[in-house]
Design an enzyme around this catalytic site. Structure first.
Site, PDB file in Angstrom:
ATOM      1  N   PHE A   1      19.899 131.082  94.324  1.00 18.50           N
ATOM      2  CA  PHE A   1      19.538 130.336  94.055  1.00 18.50           C
ATOM      3  C   PHE A   1      18.387 129.322  94.709  1.00 18.50           C
ATOM      4  O   PHE A   1      17.645 128.511  94.357  1.00 18.50           O
ATOM      5  CB  PHE A   1      20.584 129.151  94.217  1.00 18.50           C
ATOM      6  CG  PHE A   1      21.454 129.350  93.002  1.00 18.50           C
ATOM      7  CD1 PHE A   1      21.414 129.647  91.466  1.00 18.50           C
ATOM      8  CD2 PHE A   1      23.083 129.108  93.511  1.00 18.50           C
ATOM      9  CE1 PHE A   1      22.280 129.784  91.135  1.00 18.50           C
ATOM     10  CE2 PHE A   1      23.651 129.747  92.614  1.00 18.50           C
ATOM     11  CZ  PHE A   1      23.586 129.850  91.031  1.00 18.50           C
TER      12      PHE A   1
ATOM     13  N   ASP B   1      14.489 140.994  97.013  1.00 15.67           N
ATOM     14  CA  ASP B   1      15.683 140.697  96.566  1.00 15.67           C
ATOM     15  C   ASP B   1      16.062 142.391  96.791  1.00 15.67           C
ATOM     16  O   ASP B   1      15.920 142.987  95.981  1.00 15.67           O
ATOM     17  CB  ASP B   1      16.640 139.870  95.562  1.00 15.67           C
ATOM     18  CG  ASP B   1      18.547 138.722  95.836  1.00 15.67           C
ATOM     19  OD1 ASP B   1      18.146 138.131  96.450  1.00 15.67           O
ATOM     20  OD2 ASP B   1      18.870 140.313  95.830  1.00 15.67           O
TER      21      ASP B   1
ATOM     22  N   ARG C   1      26.598 129.129 103.902  1.00 11.58           N
ATOM     23  CA  ARG C   1      28.221 128.813 103.296  1.00 11.58           C
ATOM     24  C   ARG C   1      28.813 127.827 103.260  1.00 11.58           C
ATOM     25  O   ARG C   1      28.745 127.994 101.752  1.00 11.58           O
ATOM     26  CB  ARG C   1      27.339 127.177 104.711  1.00 11.58           C
ATOM     27  CG  ARG C   1      26.907 127.136 106.730  1.00 11.58           C
ATOM     28  CD  ARG C   1      27.476 126.003 106.735  1.00 11.58           C
ATOM     29  NE  ARG C   1      26.331 124.891 106.831  1.00 11.58           N
ATOM     30  CZ  ARG C   1      26.447 123.748 106.681  1.00 11.58           C
ATOM     31  NH1 ARG C   1      27.021 123.068 107.749  1.00 11.58           N
ATOM     32  NH2 ARG C   1      25.923 122.864 106.754  1.00 11.58           N
TER      33      ARG C   1
ATOM     34  N   ASN D   1      23.412 137.483 109.479  1.00 10.09           N
ATOM     35  CA  ASN D   1      23.188 136.091 108.814  1.00 10.09           C
ATOM     36  C   ASN D   1      20.869 137.157 110.010  1.00 10.09           C
ATOM     37  O   ASN D   1      20.226 137.610 110.185  1.00 10.09           O
ATOM     38  CB  ASN D   1      22.250 135.371 109.118  1.00 10.09           C
ATOM     39  CG  ASN D   1      23.216 135.036 107.405  1.00 10.09           C
ATOM     40  OD1 ASN D   1      23.571 135.456 106.844  1.00 10.09           O
ATOM     41  ND2 ASN D   1      22.800 133.031 107.239  1.00 10.09           N
TER      42      ASN D   1
ATOM     43  N   ASN E   1      19.885 129.903 108.182  1.00  9.64           N
ATOM     44  CA  ASN E   1      20.812 129.810 108.722  1.00  9.64           C
ATOM     45  C   ASN E   1      21.731 129.913 109.659  1.00  9.64           C
ATOM     46  O   ASN E   1      21.484 131.778 109.296  1.00  9.64           O
ATOM     47  CB  ASN E   1      22.186 128.660 107.881  1.00  9.64           C
ATOM     48  CG  ASN E   1      21.463 127.736 107.677  1.00  9.64           C
ATOM     49  OD1 ASN E   1      20.808 126.804 108.571  1.00  9.64           O
ATOM     50  ND2 ASN E   1      21.760 127.282 106.559  1.00  9.64           N
TER      51      ASN E   1
ATOM     52  N   HIS F   1      18.482 121.462 113.599  1.00  8.11           N
ATOM     53  CA  HIS F   1      19.052 121.895 112.499  1.00  8.11           C
ATOM     54  C   HIS F   1      20.402 122.473 112.285  1.00  8.11           C
ATOM     55  O   HIS F   1      21.582 122.956 111.591  1.00  8.11           O
ATOM     56  CB  HIS F   1      18.873 122.646 111.573  1.00  8.11           C
ATOM     57  CG  HIS F   1      18.767 122.678 109.975  1.00  8.11           C
ATOM     58  ND1 HIS F   1      18.692 121.279 109.420  1.00  8.11           N
ATOM     59  CD2 HIS F   1      19.179 123.820 109.276  1.00  8.11           C
ATOM     60  CE1 HIS F   1      19.005 121.450 107.593  1.00  8.11           C
ATOM     61  NE2 HIS F   1      19.509 122.799 108.007  1.00  8.11           N
TER      62      HIS F   1
END
Length: 316
Positions: free
Chosen positions: A12, A34, A89, A102, A127, A182
């Site tokens: 998204f 992707d 998350r 990640n 993240n 962050h």
């Protein structure tokens, strides 16, 4: 129209970012990649078919990639690369819970980008943001100025929205700023916040400001908890796209981003949320803004917390 921008990750966040970039109509090409076979190609086809309706000419290209580097040829010679790859998350998770899995994903992506687009400016959004930005610079060996993270733009936008909502005023009348990490050591800067040119402290009590600051720090988690699956992507994609726009236009716009700090605010050797001028070579200059003593102290605390976590990525 000039230049090429690649968005890595067609979830998204990535797909919305690619759509925003295409609709700007300032890039020749937007590449969306992707690891899910056919997904980026299908999304690109759909986006291209909206061009006559929305009135833009930018060509969107989809490319399936693999961990061993296959497919990255489509991204070659990109001027800007936005890395959104990685797991989002889930409710109850912190950004730091994602660091192990990640890190492997982002390191692989970064190496492939460096191979095919050695002159690119990279904007990291995966993240935990501050740590993944540092890891990307290490993996690419790019100059620090050509690797930055998207964090402060999003956090500042959240703070702005919360203030506007609280006071029932137009968003355009509110100016806010967030620095630091962050995450838990985010540093919203109330002293730089105004509403219609009037200091926020004259509009809200300290308790009310503190409440909005806390909500800003937990802005991402609030969205995740409501969605239950996935995380925010409309506001984050808007922030990342604006950063890419500033790069390709060499605008010199000052934005709050995750940038390499080397002496500013008495802090050195760490990626940290600060204001910076953005242009064709990435970070033109870190802009030091006037902070209160407590805000500066909080920024230094954030720097040390982030420094410790960024040291961890060396072993990931």
């Amino acid at each position: 129209m000039a230049g090429k921008v690649t968005v890595v990750g067609a979830g998204f966040y990535g797909s919305t970012t690619a759509m925003r970039l295409a609709e700007y109509n300032i890039f020749d090409t937007v590449v969306l990649t992707d690891i899910l076979e056919g997904k980026p190609e299908g999304l690109a086809l759909d986006m291209n078919q909206s061009r006559s309706i929305e009135g833009f000419e930018t060509k969107v290209i989809g490319a399936t990639t693999t961990a061993d580097g296959a497919g990255y040829e489509a991204t070659a010679n990109s001027d800007v690369v936005i890395i959104t790859a990685g797991l989002p998350r889930k409710p109850g998770m912190s950004r730091m819970d994602l660091i192990g899995v990640n890190a492997g994903i982002v390191r692989g992506v970064a190496k492939n980008i460096a191979k095919h687009s050695p002159k690119a400016v990279i904007i990291v959004v995966s993240n935990p943001l501050d740590e993944m930005t540092a890891l990307t610079q290490i993996a690419t060996a790019f100059p620090y100025n050509r690797v930055m993270g998207q964090a402060g733009m999003l956090d500042t936008a959240r703070f702005t929205d919360f203030v506007a909502e609280k006071l029932n005023v137009s968003v355009s009348s509110v100016k806010t700023l967030t620095l630091g990490s962050h995450g838990e050591t985010m540093v919203p800067v109330p002293s730089r916040c105004t509403v219609g040119g009037v200091a926020l402290s004259q509009k809200l009590s300290q308790a009310e400001i503190d409440e909005l600051v806390d909500r800003t720090r937990n802005g991402g988690a609030e969205v995740v908890a409501l969605l239950k699956t996935g995380s925010a992507y409309y506001a984050p994609s808007a922030a990342a796209a604006r950063m890419a726009k500033a790069v390709i236009e060499d605008s010199g716009a000052t934005m709050p981003v995750c940038a390499w700090v080397d002496g500013e605010y008495g802090i050195s050797g760490v990626y940290l949320g600060v204001e910076a001028q953005i242009g064709r070579d990435g970070i033109k200059k870190v802009v030091e803004t006037k902070l209160t003593d407590s805000e500066l102290a909080a920024l230094k605390v954030a720097a040390e917390a982030v420094r410790a976590k960024q040291a961890d990525v060396l072993t990931l």
